[in-house]
Design a protein around this motif. Structure first.
Motif, short mmCIF file in Angstrom:
data_model
loop_
_atom_site.label_atom_id
_atom_site.label_comp_id
_atom_site.label_asym_id
_atom_site.label_seq_id
_atom_site.Cartn_x
_atom_site.Cartn_y
_atom_site.Cartn_z
N GLU A 176 -4.09 50.87 41.08
CA GLU A 176 -5.29 50.80 40.24
C GLU A 176 -6.10 49.54 40.49
OE1 GLU A 176 -4.51 51.34 36.12
OE2 GLU A 176 -3.96 53.46 36.33
N LYS A 189 0.41 53.83 25.51
CA LYS A 189 -0.43 53.58 26.68
C LYS A 189 -1.35 54.74 27.03
CE LYS A 189 2.52 50.17 28.93
NZ LYS A 189 3.22 49.78 30.16
N ASP A 190 -1.03 55.96 26.57
CA ASP A 190 -1.79 57.14 26.96
C ASP A 190 -2.94 57.47 26.01
OD1 ASP A 190 -0.17 57.49 29.18
OD2 ASP A 190 1.29 58.69 28.06
N ASP A 244 -6.43 57.77 24.83
CA ASP A 244 -7.72 57.71 25.53
C ASP A 244 -8.77 56.87 24.81
OD1 ASP A 244 -6.82 59.29 27.60
OD2 ASP A 244 -7.47 61.17 26.68
N GLU A 272 -11.84 53.67 32.88
CA GLU A 272 -10.39 53.90 32.89
C GLU A 272 -10.06 55.30 33.37
OE1 GLU A 272 -8.34 51.59 32.59
OE2 GLU A 272 -9.32 49.99 31.48
N ARG A 273 -10.86 56.28 32.96
CA ARG A 273 -10.61 57.67 33.38
C ARG A 273 -10.88 57.86 34.88
NH1 ARG A 273 -10.10 61.69 29.59
NH2 ARG A 273 -11.04 63.22 31.01
N SER A 301 -15.41 53.12 40.62
CA SER A 301 -15.32 53.47 39.20
C SER A 301 -16.30 52.67 38.37
CB SER A 301 -13.88 53.23 38.69
OG SER A 301 -12.95 53.99 39.43
N CYS A 319 -7.04 57.05 41.64
CA CYS A 319 -5.72 56.60 42.08
C CYS A 319 -4.82 57.79 42.41
CB CYS A 319 -5.07 55.74 41.01
SG CYS A 319 -5.80 54.11 40.86
N LYS A 320 -4.94 58.87 41.63
CA LYS A 320 -4.15 60.07 41.89
C LYS A 320 -4.57 60.75 43.19
CE LYS A 320 -2.97 61.19 37.10
NZ LYS A 320 -3.15 62.16 35.99
N LYS A 356 -10.84 55.58 37.17
CA LYS A 356 -9.85 54.80 37.91
C LYS A 356 -8.53 55.57 38.07
CE LYS A 356 -8.10 51.10 36.02
NZ LYS A 356 -7.90 49.72 35.51
N LYS A 357 -8.08 56.19 37.00
CA LYS A 357 -6.84 56.98 37.06
C LYS A 357 -7.00 58.19 37.97
CE LYS A 357 -5.14 55.66 32.48
NZ LYS A 357 -4.86 56.13 31.09
#
Length: 359
Positions: free
Chosen positions: A252, A158-159, A161, A238-239, A261, A245-246, A241-242
């Motif tokens: 998400e 999943k990680d 990139d 995707e980047r 995003s 969220c942090k 968005k992550k």
């Protein structure tokens, strides 16, 4: 041969994903959205995006027609927020929505006067025919992206990139390839006002003369713009968005996260791929004008040849012509589309959870 290889690769990825899901099926898998639910979410996203963005292009084209009236056979670009279409100016006279006279002082004045004199519906003129093309493209694109992403995540982790880059490129390549012949057929019908029987005869004659690949004329210029755009867009989306969220501490699928995003990543992709967009417009305009006016195409047909010609005539800045209008359309279109799509998937996920919780 290339299309067969692409189809085989996608089939392997989808089959791998399906086997994986069947082998490791648990309660969390049941909460995920199905491909049909993803298709429905993307369909609603396409309609909403088109509804909000199309008026901007209607006003832009009316302003262009006011300052430089379209002559018969003249081509112009119409966008419904998701797709660009090369439209051909027909004989329609002043009754055609893109040839109606107006005395507009600017964009806001055009909005007000069009609504006052022609009714608010006029702002969505030409939307129907373009939605016929946009809906299947969007459904194929977004559904394939999610399905390919899941398949690649189960295989690569999943990680990784580069999963959004690969999934975005393949899904856009597939959707462009499927819809490209339909775009050519739609333009033929519009430019020549052919009946379905005449169109069938015309296509048969062309296939007999030049082969089936003639139906994908203009495909390469579209791929050169759309595939890099998708790769850059999904990677950044995707980047971002992550990261959001942090910082915000939210899910998400939150509307604000997806909207922001989508707007930022769409703007970045639009700027980077703008030279290919300019080349695509040049090549398709020449193709459609040759179809309409029945004049031979110019010798400058390859992508790099068109780029050299633009640079020679207008300098490097010529490759970035229209950056303002493109950003004005692309940023809100990407933001509305992805946020609506994510919200739709979130709705279906909650629906699936409720169904699974029932005794």
């Amino acid at each position: 041969m290339f299309l067969l290889r692409l189809w085989a690769s996608c089939s392997i990825l989808f089959s791998f994903s399906k086997d994986k899901v069947m082998a490791e099926k648990d309660d969390s898998d049941l909460d995920k959205t199905t491909s049909i639910q993803q298709a429905v979410a993307s369909c609603f996203g396409a309609i909403i995006t088109s509804f909000f963005v199309a008026p901007l292009d209607v006003v832009k084209i009316r302003l262009q027609a006011q300052s430089n009236p379209f002559s018969k056979g003249k081509c112009f670009v119409y966008s419904n927020g998701l797709m660009d279409h090369i439209c051909v100016c027909e004989n329609g006279g002043s009754k055609a929505w893109y040839k109606k006279p107006g005395h507009f002082k600017g964009t806001l004045d055009a909005f007000v006067k069009i609504i006052q004199t022609e009714g608010i519906k006029s702002l969505w003129s030409g939307l129907g025919p373009t939605l016929i093309m946009a809906l299947p493209t969007t459904v194929i694109y977004f559904t394939c992206y999610d399905q390919l992403s899941e398949a690649l995540k189960s295989k690569l982790g999943k990680d990784d990139d580069y999963i959004p880059v690969l999934a975005g490129s393949l899904s856009r390549l597939g959707s462009v390839t499927v819809v490209s012949p339909l775009e050519l057929i739609r333009t033929r019908m519009q430019s020549r006002q052919l009946s379905y029987k005449q169109l069938y005869t015309c296509i048969n004659n062309e296939v007999a003369k030049d082969g089936w690949l003639s139906l994908w004329r203009g495909w390469s210029s579209t791929v050169l713009r759309d595939v890099p755009f998708s790769a850059i867009y999904w990677y950044n989306y995707e980047r971002f968005k992550k990261m959001m969220c942090k910082k915000v501490g939210t899910d998400e699928s939150a509307f604000f996260v997806a909207f922001t995003s989508g707007a930022v990543s769409g703007s970045i992709a639009a700027v980077i791929t703008l030279p290919f967009d300019v080349v695509k417009t040049h090549r398709q305009t020449e193709l459609w004008e040759s179809e309409t006016l029945k004049i031979p195409q110019r010798n400058c047909t390859s992508t790099w040849a068109v780029m050299k010609k633009i640079v020679a005539n207008n300098g490097i800045a010529g490759l970035f012509a229209g950056i303002g209008p493109r950003l004005i359309k692309v940023a809100p279109a990407c933001a509305i589309m992805i946020s609506t799509y994510e919200h739709g998937k979130s709705f279906f996920r909650h629906l699936n959870e409720k169904k699974n919780q029932r005794p």
